[in-house]
Design an enzyme around this catalytic site. Structure first.
Site, PDB file in Angstrom:
ATOM      1  N   GLY A  78     -13.917  -3.479  -0.577  1.00 48.81           N
ATOM      2  CA  GLY A  78     -15.290  -2.964  -0.576  1.00 48.81           C
ATOM      3  C   GLY A  78     -15.543  -1.967  -1.688  1.00 48.81           C
ATOM      4  O   GLY A  78     -16.610  -1.982  -2.322  1.00 48.81           O
TER       5      GLY A  78
ATOM      6  N   GLY B  43     -12.188  -8.524  -2.155  1.00 49.13           N
ATOM      7  CA  GLY B  43     -12.133  -9.641  -1.210  1.00 49.13           C
ATOM      8  C   GLY B  43     -10.958 -10.568  -1.424  1.00 49.13           C
ATOM      9  O   GLY B  43      -9.810 -10.137  -1.499  1.00 49.13           O
TER      10      GLY B  43
ATOM     11  N   ARG C 245       0.828  -1.213   0.000  1.00 47.48           N
ATOM     12  CA  ARG C 245       0.000   0.000   0.000  1.00 47.48           C
ATOM     13  C   ARG C 245       0.862   1.263   0.000  1.00 47.48           C
ATOM     14  O   ARG C 245       0.481   2.278  -0.591  1.00 47.48           O
ATOM     15  CB  ARG C 245      -0.945  -0.003   1.196  1.00 47.48           C
TER      16      ARG C 245
ATOM     17  N   LYS D 250     -20.792 -16.843  -1.126  1.00 46.48           N
ATOM     18  CA  LYS D 250     -22.229 -16.655  -0.959  1.00 46.48           C
ATOM     19  C   LYS D 250     -22.869 -15.773  -2.015  1.00 46.48           C
ATOM     20  O   LYS D 250     -22.369 -14.703  -2.321  1.00 46.48           O
ATOM     21  CB  LYS D 250     -22.489 -16.020   0.407  1.00 46.48           C
TER      22      LYS D 250
HETATM   23  P1  AMP Z   1     -15.799 -14.335  -1.171  1.00 44.40           P
HETATM   24  O1  AMP Z   1     -15.190 -13.678   0.028  1.00 44.40           O
HETATM   25  O2  AMP Z   1     -17.260 -14.191  -1.279  1.00 44.40           O
HETATM   26  O3  AMP Z   1     -15.061 -13.990  -2.446  1.00 44.40           O
HETATM   27  O4  AMP Z   1     -15.615 -15.903  -0.943  1.00 44.40           O
HETATM   28  C1  AMP Z   1     -14.366 -16.506  -0.923  1.00 44.40           C
HETATM   29  C2  AMP Z   1     -14.493 -17.809  -0.222  1.00 44.40           C
HETATM   30  O5  AMP Z   1     -15.350 -18.675  -0.940  1.00 44.40           O
HETATM   31  C3  AMP Z   1     -13.165 -18.549  -0.116  1.00 44.40           C
HETATM   32  O6  AMP Z   1     -12.813 -18.607   1.242  1.00 44.40           O
HETATM   33  C4  AMP Z   1     -13.456 -19.915  -0.697  1.00 44.40           C
HETATM   34  O7  AMP Z   1     -12.903 -20.960   0.065  1.00 44.40           O
HETATM   35  C5  AMP Z   1     -14.960 -19.999  -0.647  1.00 44.40           C
HETATM   36  N1  AMP Z   1     -15.478 -20.959  -1.621  1.00 44.40           N
HETATM   37  C6  AMP Z   1     -15.325 -20.947  -2.940  1.00 44.40           C
HETATM   38  N2  AMP Z   1     -15.902 -22.014  -3.502  1.00 44.40           N
HETATM   39  C7  AMP Z   1     -16.437 -22.748  -2.512  1.00 44.40           C
HETATM   40  C8  AMP Z   1     -17.176 -23.978  -2.464  1.00 44.40           C
HETATM   41  N3  AMP Z   1     -17.469 -24.648  -3.571  1.00 44.40           N
HETATM   42  N4  AMP Z   1     -17.576 -24.425  -1.255  1.00 44.40           N
HETATM   43  C9  AMP Z   1     -17.269 -23.720  -0.138  1.00 44.40           C
HETATM   44  N5  AMP Z   1     -16.590 -22.552  -0.120  1.00 44.40           N
HETATM   45  C10 AMP Z   1     -16.175 -22.079  -1.301  1.00 44.40           C
END
Ligand code: AMP
Length: 397
Positions: free
Chosen positions: A377, A354, A36, A197
């Site tokens: 964010g 993220g 950064r 999610k």
């Molecule tokens: P995000 O912060 O929404 O980008 O989510 C990232 C997280 O999603 C990571 O920690 C991954 O391990 C998780 N992830 C990705 N694919 C899967 C899956 N098929 N089942 C469970 N967790 C997942």
């Protein structure tokens, strides 16, 4: 989108307040990653080289309006001085006499870091009086913290109403990359959206259906779409209550001529653990006692061939549970293909938000993307189509 840049400011002999993001990771009092700081150098050096007094504003941690000694920016000022190989001043407060006298002691072409803006409650409240006190120490304002631009705080938004203001070089690079990928992209545009999610990405998906030609959905969130389409997904991570929302996204996408691309096969295991026995299955054959943890080889091949005809890729989120091997294979293969096509000049690729930065770094692909944003964010809010308050204030008339 037209915004003001350093070309629009006359800085020689002026006190220029520069909002950066020096919220660096620290372990046991030591800075573990100076990215950064490094990313802010272009702006800081240019301003200093043009004879400005460079006055640096940043937040650090979440002191919530209190003075928290562990969240002082003093060690960051020392690290900046070390990186630059020249003295950098420090003021124990970002407003008032302490700031004014440290600035008075700073020569033209010199730099001074002011203490953590979040030591004052007025920062996060965007209190006009606090913004005024910050602005009192400058003749001009440069905004170089895209990663903080989704927050309307005194040092990111309020202050820009009070001084001639412009984007710094890092902010400019971020805005140009995001505009090239989303506002004025070469088509076809493929958005790759993964992660855990659907619920956290609904606004992103909704906006992208209106902007891109294909949305590739991977990661845990693909499970909810598969479930919504009537597929058996075993013990996979799934937000069943979001099934209607997933179906609504598919309908909106169809109405806008945007194709939703779901995996055609999956890597499944009984447990989300390093070395867990895993196998590839078709999506009609996910065993009831197993979970989907990555996209399979047929899905990887499908995405690779789609990428061949794409001109622009926007990427947010991993395609599988990449932190645990071998469930990083899908993300790695597709990210490496994007990187290779970008290197060949066939593709403009922009990623961020993220876990994306660490997923692409894990794939060894980050350096070859056109641009990887360090903003979390702010990147997500941008791809949701929101106007970021810290960007709105530096737009050209
Ligand atoms: P995000 O912060 O929404 O980008 O989510 C990232 C997280 O999603 C990571 O920690 C991954 O391990 C998780 N992830 C990705 N694919 C899967 C899956 N098929 N089942 C469970 N967790 C997942």
């Amino acid at each position: 989108m037209r915004f003001k840049t350093l070309e629009d400011l006359d800085v020689r002999g002026k006190r220029v307040l520069v909002r950066v993001d020096f919220n660096v990771p620290v372990r046991d009092g030591k800075i573990t990653d100076t990215t950064r700081i490094d990313r802010a150098l272009a702006t800081l050096n240019e301003l200093a080289g043009n004879g400005a007094k460079v006055i640096i504003l940043s937040h650090f941690g979440r002191p919530k309006g209190q003075v928290v000694p562990d969240m002082s920016l003093r060690p960051v000022a020392e690290a900046l001085s070390e990186i630059l190989g020249k003295p950098v001043g420090f003021a124990g407060d970002c407003i008032g006499d302490a700031a004014a006298s440290a600035i008075a002691d700073t020569p033209e072409g010199g730099m001074v870091v002011l203490e953590n803006v979040r030591f004052h409650a007025g920062e996060e409240k965007n209190d006009p009086e606090f913004a005024k006190a910050l602005a009192a120490n400058g003749d001009a304002f440069v905004s170089d913290a895209f990663s903080a631009a989704h927050r309307a705080h005194a040092s990111t938004e309020g202050i820009a109403h009070l001084l001639p203001s412009a984007a710094g070089r890092l902010m400019q690079t971020e805005l140009e990359a995001l505009s090239a990928a989303l506002e004025t992209p070469a088509h076809p545009v493929i958005a790759v959206v993964g992660g855990a999610k659907v619920s956290s990405k609904m606004a992103v998906l909704g906006h992208l259906t209106q902007k891109v030609d294909q949305i590739v959905i991977g990661g845990g969130m693909a499970n909810t779409f598969l479930y919504a389409g009537g597929m058996g997904i075993g013990k996979s991570l799934c937000e069943k209550e979001m099934a209607d929302d997933a179906r609504a996204i598919i309908e909106t996408a169809a109405a806008h001529g945007c194709e939703i691309v779901l995996p055609s096969d999956a890597v499944v295991a009984a447990a989300f653990e390093e070395g867990a026995a895993s196998k590839t299955v078709g999506l009609n054959d996910v065993p009831d006692d197993m979970m989907i943890l990555d996209i399979g080889p047929a899905s990887i091949d499908d995405l690779k061939s789609r990428l061949q005809s794409a001109k622009t890729v926007l990427w947010n989120g991993p395609l599988g549970a990449f932190e645990v091997k071998p469930f990083d294979a899908g993300t790695n293969a597709v990210a490496q293909e994007v990187a290779a096509l970008t290197s060949k000049g066939q593709l403009l690729s922009v990623a961020g938000g993220g876990d994306t930065v660490s997923a692409l770094a894990n794939a060894g692909a980050a350096d070859d993307f056109s641009y990887v944003s360090a903003a979390g964010g702010a990147f997500l809010e941008w791809i949701e189509g929101k106007t970021l308050p810290g960007v709105a204030v530096i737009l050209a008339d």
